[in-house]
Design a protein around this motif. Structure first.
Motif, PDB file in Angstrom:
ATOM      1  N   ILE A   1       0.834  -1.203   0.000  1.00 20.08           N
ATOM      2  CA  ILE A   1       0.000   0.000   0.000  1.00 20.08           C
ATOM      3  C   ILE A   1       0.867   1.251   0.000  1.00 20.08           C
ATOM      4  O   ILE A   1       0.616   2.214  -0.740  1.00 20.08           O
ATOM      5  N   GLY A   2       1.923   1.242   0.814  1.00 21.88           N
ATOM      6  CA  GLY A   2       2.825   2.391   0.873  1.00 21.88           C
ATOM      7  C   GLY A   2       3.571   2.616  -0.429  1.00 21.88           C
ATOM      8  O   GLY A   2       3.711   3.762  -0.891  1.00 21.88           O
ATOM      9  N   CYS A   3       4.034   1.534  -1.045  1.00 20.39           N
ATOM     10  CA  CYS A   3       4.738   1.660  -2.331  1.00 20.39           C
ATOM     11  C   CYS A   3       3.816   2.205  -3.412  1.00 20.39           C
ATOM     12  O   CYS A   3       4.243   3.000  -4.260  1.00 20.39           O
ATOM     13  N   ASN A   4       2.556   1.804  -3.395  1.00 17.82           N
ATOM     14  CA  ASN A   4       1.608   2.325  -4.376  1.00 17.82           C
ATOM     15  C   ASN A   4       1.341   3.816  -4.158  1.00 17.82           C
ATOM     16  O   ASN A   4       1.159   4.570  -5.124  1.00 17.82           O
ATOM     17  N   LYS A   5       1.315   4.246  -2.910  1.00 19.51           N
ATOM     18  CA  LYS A   5       1.162   5.679  -2.628  1.00 19.51           C
ATOM     19  C   LYS A   5       2.353   6.462  -3.171  1.00 19.51           C
ATOM     20  O   LYS A   5       2.195   7.537  -3.770  1.00 19.51           O
ATOM     21  N   LEU A   6       3.554   5.925  -2.967  1.00 17.50           N
ATOM     22  CA  LEU A   6       4.754   6.582  -3.492  1.00 17.50           C
ATOM     23  C   LEU A   6       4.742   6.613  -5.017  1.00 17.50           C
ATOM     24  O   LEU A   6       5.161   7.600  -5.640  1.00 17.50           O
ATOM     25  N   ALA A   7       4.277   5.529  -5.626  1.00 20.00           N
ATOM     26  CA  ALA A   7       4.223   5.471  -7.088  1.00 20.00           C
ATOM     27  C   ALA A   7       3.321   6.583  -7.633  1.00 20.00           C
ATOM     28  O   ALA A   7       3.672   7.258  -8.620  1.00 20.00           O
ATOM     29  N   ASP A   8       2.165   6.795  -7.014  1.00 18.30           N
ATOM     30  CA  ASP A   8       1.282   7.871  -7.456  1.00 18.30           C
ATOM     31  C   ASP A   8       1.926   9.240  -7.253  1.00 18.30           C
ATOM     32  O   ASP A   8       1.810  10.129  -8.106  1.00 18.30           O
ATOM     33  N   LYS A   9       2.589   9.390  -6.143  1.00 21.40           N
ATOM     34  CA  LYS A   9       3.201  10.681  -5.827  1.00 21.40           C
ATOM     35  C   LYS A   9       4.266  11.062  -6.852  1.00 21.40           C
ATOM     36  O   LYS A   9       4.392  12.226  -7.246  1.00 21.40           O
TER      37      LYS A   9
ATOM     38  N   ALA B   1       6.555  -3.813  -9.737  1.00 22.28           N
ATOM     39  CA  ALA B   1       7.736  -3.323  -9.032  1.00 22.28           C
ATOM     40  C   ALA B   1       7.441  -3.137  -7.551  1.00 22.28           C
ATOM     41  O   ALA B   1       8.255  -3.476  -6.681  1.00 22.28           O
ATOM     42  N   GLN B   2       6.256  -2.588  -7.247  1.00 22.75           N
ATOM     43  CA  GLN B   2       5.889  -2.386  -5.848  1.00 22.75           C
ATOM     44  C   GLN B   2       5.705  -3.725  -5.136  1.00 22.75           C
ATOM     45  O   GLN B   2       6.165  -3.922  -4.008  1.00 22.75           O
ATOM     46  N   LEU B   3       4.996  -4.627  -5.818  1.00 20.68           N
ATOM     47  CA  LEU B   3       4.649  -5.916  -5.198  1.00 20.68           C
ATOM     48  C   LEU B   3       5.882  -6.810  -5.055  1.00 20.68           C
ATOM     49  O   LEU B   3       6.211  -7.255  -3.946  1.00 20.68           O
ATOM     50  N   HIS B   4       6.557  -7.060  -6.151  1.00 20.53           N
ATOM     51  CA  HIS B   4       7.682  -8.003  -6.110  1.00 20.53           C
ATOM     52  C   HIS B   4       8.960  -7.350  -5.588  1.00 20.53           C
ATOM     53  O   HIS B   4       9.722  -7.992  -4.872  1.00 20.53           O
ATOM     54  N   GLY B   5       9.183  -6.105  -5.967  1.00 22.64           N
ATOM     55  CA  GLY B   5      10.378  -5.425  -5.476  1.00 22.64           C
ATOM     56  C   GLY B   5      10.251  -5.013  -4.021  1.00 22.64           C
ATOM     57  O   GLY B   5      11.097  -5.350  -3.186  1.00 22.64           O
ATOM     58  N   GLY B   6       9.175  -4.285  -3.695  1.00 21.53           N
ATOM     59  CA  GLY B   6       8.997  -3.802  -2.331  1.00 21.53           C
ATOM     60  C   GLY B   6       8.749  -4.916  -1.334  1.00 21.53           C
ATOM     61  O   GLY B   6       9.417  -5.009  -0.297  1.00 21.53           O
ATOM     62  N   CYS B   7       7.783  -5.792  -1.617  1.00 24.20           N
ATOM     63  CA  CYS B   7       7.478  -6.895  -0.703  1.00 24.20           C
ATOM     64  C   CYS B   7       8.606  -7.918  -0.671  1.00 24.20           C
ATOM     65  O   CYS B   7       8.856  -8.550   0.363  1.00 24.20           O
ATOM     66  N   GLY B   8       9.302  -8.101  -1.810  1.00 22.47           N
ATOM     67  CA  GLY B   8      10.459  -8.996  -1.802  1.00 22.47           C
ATOM     68  C   GLY B   8      11.548  -8.504  -0.880  1.00 22.47           C
ATOM     69  O   GLY B   8      12.158  -9.279  -0.125  1.00 22.47           O
TER      70      GLY B   8
END
Length: 495
Positions: free
Chosen positions: A357-365, A375-382
């Motif tokens: 959720i946080g990575c998706n907020k940053l992506a929008d910003k 990238a958010q799911l596999h990169g961030g959560c990985g």
């Protein structure tokens, strides 16, 4: 399984002075050795069958990726994204056969890159059989499939072929050599005992090796290409470009869930191994079952956390968000699935949901556009999964799975000190750096030669129509001329 031995001379003394004692002893030992060899052969067959079945499960994840990607893009790009998933597997098959496996597992070698088994030369060997190659190939094409989602709906078709070949033939294999090969400089299974910080990196099934590699590669591709047309308005406000089929998203998610039982438990590579006393009910088969349980709980925890978290933030119950949250939990637990308790897996999934959720907020910003949130799911959560393992890895499980070196560090919060965490921070940094330099440079070169992004007209029309001979679905707009409408066509639904 070691072969049992029988000594005719020792057996002869037990037979005493019986007639033909020597011949009887030799006959009994001959039969005994034959039975023992049969059990050894059976053990090899059981382990290879288990590995092959796991490879088939991981390969089935390609169908999950295809359905998830297809449902997450607009209908006019459905054929394109499904074709790229097919070619990820086919292209990856050839390049991993020619170069990738050798770079990854070609031992004896150095700590950076393998140098044996090009084109599967000298296969099978005492170290590897064909089933092992198939299993590792399925992992390699999974990394390529992650990247294809990040750059969907705006990428020239030739770019998919170039990046997929480069990723599966060079970039991913070198990372897997570092952390999974017996010669890898940061491998927890390094055979010479010279382990990074005394522990090596415990990335059991690849939160870093697979998910971070695919996620970071996709990050650079999407950054260099820029967002899709209409993704952000002239004021920079985020505009949703929703995928066309929630049905395909859910279907793909369940297929990926099913395949993850080959991805994580299958990474043990064999099943017929005892822990401690022979004949005990507890052995590697138990650890495999526990790994399946931790995988399930992490995904379930992440799905429920995402469900209620997004309900609080957005005010609705969104099936796509829940599916992505579930997959984020799976990506996170992949590193430590074999060395943590089930209760810890629930924590892993809970945090993974908020990371996503946080990575998706940053992506929008920052106006970053990734249709699959790959990238958010596999990169961030990985990355979170790598840190999680360093915090919660249990001493007993670490010693069982990575035997051979007493006093090996384990999770910081489990009393094992900070050396494992230090090794895992190094892993995050080197994967980020290596993939950024290699894949970032490749995407930049493709961009400079105008081989990366399609034209604005093609993007508006959709790649199915401009590149693949026609639309995946026949539909008409409400504004089309009534005479052009056919009774068998579908109407296009507004978002």
């Amino acid at each position: 399984m070691a072969a049992l031995t029988c000594s005719a001379s020792d057996l002869q003394s037990l037979l005493g002075g019986a007639a033909n004692a020597t011949a009887a002893a030799e006959y009994i030992c001959t039969r005994f050795v034959a039975v023992s060899d049969h059990f050894v052969d059976t053990a090899y067959a059981v382990d290879n069958t288990y590995l092959l079945f796991s490879a088939y499960l991981v390969f089935a994840m390609q169908l999950g990726f295809a359905m998830l990607c297809a449902g997450s893009v607009r209908a006019k790009n459905t054929m394109n994204i499904m074709l790229t998933n097919v070619l990820d597997a086919a292209t990856g098959g050839l390049f991993y056969y020619l170069f990738g496996f050798a770079f990854a597992f070609g031992s004896p070698s150095n700590g950076f890159i393998g140098k044996q088994f090009f084109g599967l030369e000298s296969f099978p060997s005492p170290s590897f059989d064909y089933g092992y190659f198939l299993y590792q190939w399925a992992f390699a094409i999974a990394a390529a499939g992650i990247t294809s989602g990040s750059i969907a709906e705006r990428t020239q078709f030739v770019s998919y072929l170039i990046y997929s070949s480069f990723l599966t033939g060079l970039v991913y294999p070198i990372v897997s050599h570092w952390f999974w090969s017996a010669d890898g400089w940061a491998s927890a299974g390094r055979t010479d005992g010279n382990l990074l910080f005394g522990s090596g990196v415990i990335d059991f099934a690849g939160s870093g090796v697979v998910h971070m590699v695919g996620g970071i590669a996709g990050l650079w591709g999407a950054l260099i290409e820029g967002p899709r047309m209409g993704r952000f308005d002239h004021e920079g406000k985020s505009m949703a470009l929703r995928g066309h089929s929630g049905t395909l998203v859910v279907l793909g998610t369940f297929l990926l869930w099913f395949g993850w039982y080959g991805f994580n438990p299958g990474s043990f590579l064999n099943i017929l191994r005892t822990y401690g006393d022979v004949g005990s009910y507890y052995g590697q088969w138990s650890a495999i079952g526990r790994t399946a349980v931790t995988t399930t709980l992490a995904g379930s925890s992440a799905a429920l956390t995402t469900l209620f978290g997004k309900r609080m933030l957005a005010g609705n119950w969104n099936v796509t968000d829940v599916c992505n949250g579930l997959l984020g939990g799976f990506a996170a637990i992949t590193s430590g699935c074999a060395v943590v308790d089930p209760w810890a897996a629930i924590i892993c999934g809970f945090v993974a949901a908020w990371v996503l959720i946080g990575c998706n907020k940053l992506a929008d910003k920052f106006h970053y556009d990734d249709p699959l949130e790959a990238a958010q799911l596999h990169g961030g959560c990985g990355a979170w999964g790598i840190i999680f393992t360093a915090l919660f890895a249990k001493e007993t499980y670490v010693n069982e799975i990575y035997s051979g070196k007493p006093g090996r560090p384990y999770g910081l919060l489990m009393g094992g000190g900070g050396r494992l965490l230090a090794a895992h921070m190094v892993q995050i940094l080197v994967i980020t750096g290596w993939v950024s330099v290699t894949m970032g440079t490749l995407f930049w070169i493709l961009h400079k030669f105008k081989l990366l992004r399609i034209s604005a007209d093609e993007e508006m029309a959709g790649m199915d129509l401009t590149s693949h001979g026609g639309l995946a679905y026949a539909y008409y707009d409400e504004h089309d001329d009534a005479m052009q409408k056919k009774s068998f066509m579908m109407t296009k639904a507004d978002p």
